[in-house]
Design a protein around this motif. Structure first.
Motif, PDB file in Angstrom:
ATOM      1  N   VAL A  95       9.237 -60.070  81.189  1.00  0.00           N
ATOM      2  CA  VAL A  95       8.139 -60.820  81.803  1.00  0.00           C
ATOM      3  C   VAL A  95       6.798 -60.130  81.565  1.00  0.00           C
ATOM      4  N   LYS A  96       6.824 -58.945  81.001  1.00  0.00           N
ATOM      5  CA  LYS A  96       5.557 -58.286  80.661  1.00  0.00           C
ATOM      6  C   LYS A  96       4.707 -59.174  79.750  1.00  0.00           C
ATOM      7  N   ASN A  97       5.385 -60.040  79.009  1.00  0.00           N
ATOM      8  CA  ASN A  97       4.686 -60.931  78.068  1.00  0.00           C
ATOM      9  C   ASN A  97       3.826 -61.972  78.772  1.00  0.00           C
ATOM     10  N   ILE A  98       4.141 -62.242  80.056  1.00  0.00           N
ATOM     11  CA  ILE A  98       3.403 -63.305  80.750  1.00  0.00           C
ATOM     12  C   ILE A  98       2.620 -62.782  81.955  1.00  0.00           C
ATOM     13  N   ALA A  99       2.680 -61.490  82.216  1.00  0.00           N
ATOM     14  CA  ALA A  99       1.963 -60.909  83.354  1.00  0.00           C
ATOM     15  C   ALA A  99       0.509 -60.611  82.983  1.00  0.00           C
ATOM     16  N   ASN A 100      -0.347 -60.591  84.003  1.00  0.00           N
ATOM     17  CA  ASN A 100      -1.755 -60.256  83.739  1.00  0.00           C
ATOM     18  C   ASN A 100      -2.000 -58.758  83.925  1.00  0.00           C
ATOM     19  N   GLU A 101      -3.250 -58.372  83.758  1.00  0.00           N
ATOM     20  CA  GLU A 101      -3.578 -56.944  83.734  1.00  0.00           C
ATOM     21  C   GLU A 101      -3.499 -56.276  85.106  1.00  0.00           C
ATOM     22  N   HIS A 102      -3.335 -57.045  86.175  1.00  0.00           N
ATOM     23  CA  HIS A 102      -3.268 -56.476  87.524  1.00  0.00           C
ATOM     24  C   HIS A 102      -1.862 -56.012  87.900  1.00  0.00           C
ATOM     25  N   VAL A 103      -0.889 -56.286  87.026  1.00  0.00           N
ATOM     26  CA  VAL A 103       0.500 -55.959  87.331  1.00  0.00           C
ATOM     27  C   VAL A 103       0.952 -54.753  86.518  1.00  0.00           C
ATOM     28  N   ALA A 104       1.541 -53.781  87.212  1.00  0.00           N
ATOM     29  CA  ALA A 104       2.089 -52.592  86.557  1.00  0.00           C
ATOM     30  C   ALA A 104       3.612 -52.641  86.643  1.00  0.00           C
ATOM     31  N   PHE A 105       4.285 -52.078  85.645  1.00  0.00           N
ATOM     32  CA  PHE A 105       5.742 -52.126  85.598  1.00  0.00           C
ATOM     33  C   PHE A 105       6.327 -50.717  85.567  1.00  0.00           C
ATOM     34  N   TRP A 106       7.459 -50.555  86.268  1.00  0.00           N
ATOM     35  CA  TRP A 106       8.112 -49.265  86.399  1.00  0.00           C
ATOM     36  C   TRP A 106       9.589 -49.431  86.078  1.00  0.00           C
ATOM     37  N   GLU A 107      10.077 -48.621  85.148  1.00  0.00           N
ATOM     38  CA  GLU A 107      11.480 -48.716  84.747  1.00  0.00           C
ATOM     39  C   GLU A 107      12.398 -48.181  85.839  1.00  0.00           C
ATOM     40  N   ILE A 108      13.600 -48.781  85.903  1.00  0.00           N
ATOM     41  CA  ILE A 108      14.607 -48.368  86.876  1.00  0.00           C
ATOM     42  C   ILE A 108      15.829 -47.881  86.103  1.00  0.00           C
ATOM     43  N   SER A 109      16.303 -46.725  86.452  1.00  0.00           N
ATOM     44  CA  SER A 109      17.500 -46.206  85.787  1.00  0.00           C
ATOM     45  C   SER A 109      18.752 -46.789  86.421  1.00  0.00           C
ATOM     46  N   GLY A 110      19.869 -46.728  85.701  1.00  0.00           N
ATOM     47  CA  GLY A 110      21.131 -47.178  86.266  1.00  0.00           C
ATOM     48  C   GLY A 110      21.978 -47.946  85.279  1.00  0.00           C
ATOM     49  N   GLU A 111      23.292 -47.899  85.493  1.00  0.00           N
ATOM     50  CA  GLU A 111      24.221 -48.607  84.607  1.00  0.00           C
ATOM     51  C   GLU A 111      24.019 -50.108  84.660  1.00  0.00           C
ATOM     52  N   ASN A 112      23.549 -50.615  85.792  1.00  0.00           N
ATOM     53  CA  ASN A 112      23.372 -52.057  85.968  1.00  0.00           C
ATOM     54  C   ASN A 112      21.934 -52.508  85.750  1.00  0.00           C
ATOM     55  N   SER A 113      21.158 -51.666  85.070  1.00  0.00           N
ATOM     56  CA  SER A 113      19.742 -51.999  84.894  1.00  0.00           C
ATOM     57  C   SER A 113      19.474 -52.899  83.695  1.00  0.00           C
ATOM     58  N   SER A 114      20.461 -53.077  82.808  1.00  0.00           N
ATOM     59  CA  SER A 114      20.200 -53.851  81.587  1.00  0.00           C
ATOM     60  C   SER A 114      21.354 -54.787  81.258  1.00  0.00           C
ATOM     61  N   TRP A 115      21.080 -55.724  80.360  1.00  0.00           N
ATOM     62  CA  TRP A 115      22.085 -56.693  79.937  1.00  0.00           C
ATOM     63  C   TRP A 115      21.714 -57.238  78.559  1.00  0.00           C
ATOM     64  N   ASP A 116      22.718 -57.756  77.879  1.00  0.00           N
ATOM     65  CA  ASP A 116      22.499 -58.336  76.551  1.00  0.00           C
ATOM     66  C   ASP A 116      21.993 -59.765  76.664  1.00  0.00           C
ATOM     67  N   VAL A 117      21.157 -60.147  75.717  1.00  0.00           N
ATOM     68  CA  VAL A 117      20.635 -61.516  75.620  1.00  0.00           C
ATOM     69  C   VAL A 117      21.009 -62.055  74.253  1.00  0.00           C
ATOM     70  N   GLY A 118      21.424 -63.303  74.206  1.00  0.00           N
ATOM     71  CA  GLY A 118      21.829 -63.843  72.909  1.00  0.00           C
ATOM     72  C   GLY A 118      21.813 -65.355  72.843  1.00  0.00           C
ATOM     73  N   LEU A 119      22.289 -65.855  71.732  1.00  0.00           N
ATOM     74  CA  LEU A 119      22.410 -67.281  71.492  1.00  0.00           C
ATOM     75  C   LEU A 119      23.825 -67.709  71.877  1.00  0.00           C
ATOM     76  N   ILE A 120      23.959 -68.780  72.654  1.00  0.00           N
ATOM     77  CA  ILE A 120      25.251 -69.237  73.163  1.00  0.00           C
ATOM     78  C   ILE A 120      25.456 -70.699  72.805  1.00  0.00           C
ATOM     79  N   TRP A 121      26.696 -71.055  72.480  1.00  0.00           N
ATOM     80  CA  TRP A 121      27.022 -72.443  72.142  1.00  0.00           C
ATOM     81  C   TRP A 121      28.474 -72.736  72.515  1.00  0.00           C
ATOM     82  N   ASN A 122      28.803 -74.026  72.515  1.00  0.00           N
ATOM     83  CA  ASN A 122      30.159 -74.480  72.833  1.00  0.00           C
ATOM     84  C   ASN A 122      30.868 -74.797  71.528  1.00  0.00           C
TER      85      ASN A 122
END
Length: 292
Positions: free
Chosen positions: A242-269
């Motif tokens: 969402v950094k791509n759509i946030a304005n300059e007033h918003v700051a982002f901070w990374e969070i560590s952890g095994e559940n902090s990330s996930w894969d994104v992909g193309l899905i079909w039936n």
């Protein structure tokens, strides 16, 4: 009426000669004559007068020729279209996407359209769980969403997204004592019904950090959450994309952890056939640049 008879009528009218027309149609003159006679019987009028100069249209033939040419032209266009649809180079695709593929999906689609301009694509922002349902029903042919895909859906990994904390940039945050820094700031949450997959991801990460946050306000979409943060009304947890759509007033901070990330992909039936979709999948596979 046989369409071949109508096409023969147009060809003979163009050539004005039985022999030449039969050569163009790759049939004998006898077969051509029979087709014209059959069409004349169907129409109830004589279409050609045969003389030393070949075949000339009668008044009835002159009157009927433009419409016959239009029908033949439309049929040829239709036949050409069916061939392109059969090859998957023309058709329609409904594609869903989520916030993690906010820029990924349009980028692939724009490149694909340059190669396949006759494939019409509809792209809609849809929650991940709704995308899966629409893929199973056939309402969607493709989706850019979080992985893994649930059987019988199939997925192709394209990138990885991760959770971050979004605060107003005026807030004093110690990244080494991140949660402590947030104790005095209201927590803003995405409505779980609007983002079930994201909410589950956040809850798993909070459980990993043994944190329980009291929700001060909910929003139905990510854009509203970012607007609330931008107005300094609290902090939220969102995908880093969402950094791509946030304005300059918003700051982002990374969070560590095994559940902090996930894969994104193309899905079909894969149980539903669609050649245009298959061409899109092949195109993405050939052009993908995996992101860590």
């Amino acid at each position: 009426m046989d369409f071949g008879d109508l096409r023969t009528f147009c060809q003979l009218a163009e050539d004005g000669n039985y022999r030449v027309a039969s050569e163009h149609l790759h049939i004998t003159q006898s077969a051509l004559t029979k087709k014209i006679q059959r069409l004349e019987a169907f129409c109830g009028v004589v279409l050609f007068e045969r003389g030393r100069q070949g075949a000339s249209l009668t008044a009835a033939g002159v009157a009927l020729l433009p419409e016959a040419q239009r029908i033949v032209s439309n049929f040829e266009s239709y036949r050409s279209l069916t061939q392109r649809v059969a090859k998957g180079t023309a058709g329609n695709l409904n594609i869903g996407f989520g916030i993690s593929s906010y820029h990924l999906a349009p980028s692939y689609i724009a490149k694909f359209k340059k190669k396949y301009p006759e494939i019409h694509i509809s792209l809609n922002d849809i929650p991940s769980q709704n995308q899966s349902e629409a893929l199973l029903s056939g309402e969607l042919q493709l989706s850019f969403s979080r992985l893994p895909a649930i059987t019988p859906l199939k997925g192709m990994r394209l990138s990885r997204d991760y959770l971050v904390i979004a605060t107003h940039n005026s807030q004093i945050i110690d990244k080494n004592k991140l949660w402590y820094s947030l104790d005095s700031i209201d927590y803003l949450q995405l409505n779980p019904e609007r983002g079930m997959g994201l909410s589950q991801q956040i809850n798993m990460l909070l459980g990993e950090h043994e944190k329980k946050l009291n929700v001060a306000q909910e929003a139905d979409d990510i854009q509203t959450l970012l607007a609330l943060v931008s107005a300094n009304l609290g902090f939220t947890i969102v995908p880093a994309s969402v950094k791509n759509i946030a304005n300059e007033h918003v700051a982002f901070w990374e969070i560590s952890g095994e559940n902090s990330s996930w894969d994104v992909g193309l899905i079909w039936n894969e149980q539903l056939e669609n050649l245009a979709r298959d061409n899109f999948i092949q195109f993405v596979e050939q052009n993908r640049a995996l992101r860590p």
